[in-house]
Design a protein around this motif. Structure first.
Motif, short mmCIF file in Angstrom:
data_model
loop_
_atom_site.label_atom_id
_atom_site.label_comp_id
_atom_site.label_asym_id
_atom_site.label_seq_id
_atom_site.Cartn_x
_atom_site.Cartn_y
_atom_site.Cartn_z
N GLN A 33 1.35 -1.65 0.06
CA GLN A 33 -0.19 -0.17 0.15
C GLN A 33 1.04 1.00 -0.01
O GLN A 33 0.18 2.20 -0.17
CB GLN A 33 -0.94 0.25 1.03
N ASP A 34 1.94 0.95 0.35
CA ASP A 34 2.58 2.37 1.01
C ASP A 34 3.33 2.17 -0.70
O ASP A 34 3.64 3.90 -0.93
CB ASP A 34 4.10 1.90 1.98
N ALA A 35 3.53 1.44 -1.44
CA ALA A 35 4.24 1.45 -2.61
C ALA A 35 3.87 2.34 -3.38
O ALA A 35 3.89 3.14 -4.10
CB ALA A 35 4.85 0.28 -3.24
N ARG A 36 2.64 1.54 -3.44
CA ARG A 36 1.05 2.43 -4.41
C ARG A 36 1.51 4.18 -3.64
O ARG A 36 1.04 4.52 -5.15
CB ARG A 36 -0.03 1.96 -4.01
N VAL A 37 1.15 4.39 -2.97
CA VAL A 37 0.89 5.68 -2.96
C VAL A 37 1.82 6.36 -2.66
O VAL A 37 1.60 7.65 -3.35
CB VAL A 37 1.02 5.80 -1.32
N ALA A 38 2.72 5.98 -3.00
CA ALA A 38 4.02 6.65 -3.65
C ALA A 38 4.25 6.70 -5.54
O ALA A 38 5.36 7.45 -5.66
CB ALA A 38 5.77 5.85 -2.93
N GLY A 39 4.05 5.82 -5.73
CA GLY A 39 3.40 5.90 -7.39
C GLY A 39 3.63 4.61 -7.72
O GLY A 39 3.95 4.48 -8.96
N ALA A 40 3.82 3.34 -7.03
CA ALA A 40 4.28 2.13 -7.63
C ALA A 40 3.37 1.57 -8.71
O ALA A 40 2.25 2.09 -8.32
CB ALA A 40 5.24 1.06 -6.90
N SER A 41 4.12 0.75 -9.45
CA SER A 41 3.03 0.35 -10.32
C SER A 41 2.74 -1.07 -9.96
O SER A 41 3.80 -1.18 -9.28
CB SER A 41 3.49 0.04 -12.03
N GLU A 42 1.24 -1.23 -9.75
CA GLU A 42 0.82 -3.00 -8.48
C GLU A 42 1.04 -3.48 -10.25
O GLU A 42 0.63 -3.56 -10.82
CB GLU A 42 -0.04 -2.33 -8.13
N VAL A 43 2.32 -4.75 -9.06
CA VAL A 43 2.23 -5.99 -10.03
C VAL A 43 0.94 -7.39 -9.78
O VAL A 43 0.51 -7.66 -10.31
CB VAL A 43 3.40 -6.41 -10.17
N GLY A 44 1.06 -6.92 -7.94
CA GLY A 44 1.01 -8.23 -7.25
C GLY A 44 0.03 -7.86 -6.07
O GLY A 44 0.87 -6.95 -5.84
N GLN A 45 -0.98 -8.19 -6.29
CA GLN A 45 -1.33 -8.25 -4.47
C GLN A 45 -0.75 -8.95 -3.70
O GLN A 45 -0.01 -10.13 -4.05
CB GLN A 45 -3.15 -8.75 -4.66
N GLY A 46 -0.55 -9.12 -2.46
CA GLY A 46 0.14 -10.16 -1.71
C GLY A 46 -0.76 -11.98 -1.32
O GLY A 46 -1.97 -11.43 -1.55
N ALA A 47 0.22 -12.53 -2.33
CA ALA A 47 -0.57 -13.98 -1.52
C ALA A 47 0.47 -15.05 -1.09
O ALA A 47 1.32 -14.96 -0.91
CB ALA A 47 -0.63 -14.49 -3.34
N SER A 48 -0.27 -15.93 -0.72
CA SER A 48 0.28 -17.41 0.17
C SER A 48 0.62 -17.71 -1.41
O SER A 48 0.18 -17.87 -2.09
CB SER A 48 -0.44 -18.08 0.66
N ARG A 49 2.27 -18.25 -0.81
CA ARG A 49 2.94 -19.29 -1.79
C ARG A 49 3.37 -20.52 -1.07
O ARG A 49 3.21 -21.18 -0.41
CB ARG A 49 4.41 -18.27 -1.66
N GLU A 50 3.54 -21.44 -2.54
CA GLU A 50 3.54 -22.78 -2.18
C GLU A 50 4.66 -22.89 -1.13
O GLU A 50 4.34 -23.78 -0.25
CB GLU A 50 3.81 -23.44 -3.66
N TRP A 51 5.72 -22.40 -1.26
CA TRP A 51 6.80 -22.73 -0.17
C TRP A 51 6.88 -21.62 1.18
O TRP A 51 7.37 -22.75 2.35
CB TRP A 51 7.80 -21.58 -0.89
N GLY A 52 5.81 -21.21 1.83
CA GLY A 52 5.09 -21.46 3.13
C GLY A 52 4.81 -19.94 2.76
O GLY A 52 4.70 -19.50 4.20
N GLY A 53 5.75 -19.08 2.56
CA GLY A 53 5.19 -17.61 2.35
C GLY A 53 3.75 -17.06 1.79
O GLY A 53 3.65 -17.24 1.71
N TYR A 54 4.54 -15.61 1.75
CA TYR A 54 3.35 -14.76 1.87
C TYR A 54 3.96 -13.25 1.16
O TYR A 54 4.90 -12.55 1.52
CB TYR A 54 2.99 -14.12 2.74
N THR A 55 4.16 -13.44 -0.34
CA THR A 55 4.58 -12.10 -0.79
C THR A 55 3.85 -11.64 -2.53
O THR A 55 2.68 -11.37 -2.74
CB THR A 55 6.17 -12.58 -2.40
N GLY A 56 4.18 -10.39 -2.12
CA GLY A 56 3.71 -9.30 -3.19
C GLY A 56 4.18 -8.41 -3.69
O GLY A 56 5.50 -9.04 -3.77
#
Length: 137
Positions: A89-112
């Motif tokens: 969210q901070d990156a979006r406010v700073a002007g980042a192009s949104e590439v992907g929402q946070g998501a659970s990953r097969e290896w056990g983590g959570y990334t966006g």
């Protein structure tokens, strides 16, 4: 050669846009701003260097252009899943192009992911494993 990484340098097509994103938008501190380069300390002994592309090319060589992504990502690890969403969210406010929402990953983590003004992809990651904890402040 010692096993370490000291600088990550990104050739950016628009240095002013990169500064507006990283310094003004994300609130990072520029340790050095000289001519066509901005250097930002991002870890105890690691610096992110944003270098105006034409100057980069005159010293290092031409950058590859064309469709697709640069085959590298930079990562910012955090201590929880909720922090991933907050940083995105901070990156979006700073002007980042949104590439992907946070998501659970097969290896056990959570990334966006998000992209900076030059299109460099940043991964924001919660890695619940020992190696993930080892890179947190």
């Amino acid at each position: 050669m010692d096993q370490r990484l000291s600088f990550v340098t990104i050739a950016v097509p628009d240095l002013a846009a990169a500064r507006a994103f990283y310094v003004d938008g994300l609130g990072w501190h520029a340790d050095v701003e000289v001519g066509d380069v901005i250097m930002i300390r991002v870890a105890d002994r690691v610096v992110l260097s944003l270098w105006e592309q034409a100057s980069f090319e005159s010293e290092v060589g031409p950058v590859r252009t064309g469709p697709g992504l640069v085959p590298v990502t930079l990562a910012h690890n955090v201590a929880s899943r909720s922090e991933v969403d907050l940083v995105l969210q901070d990156a979006r406010v700073a002007g980042a192009s949104e590439v992907g929402q946070g998501a659970s990953r097969e290896w056990g983590g959570y990334t966006g992911y998000f992209a900076d003004p030059a299109g460099i992809r940043w991964e924001v990651a919660f890695n619940p494993g020992q190696i993930g904890a080892s890179v947190l402040p």
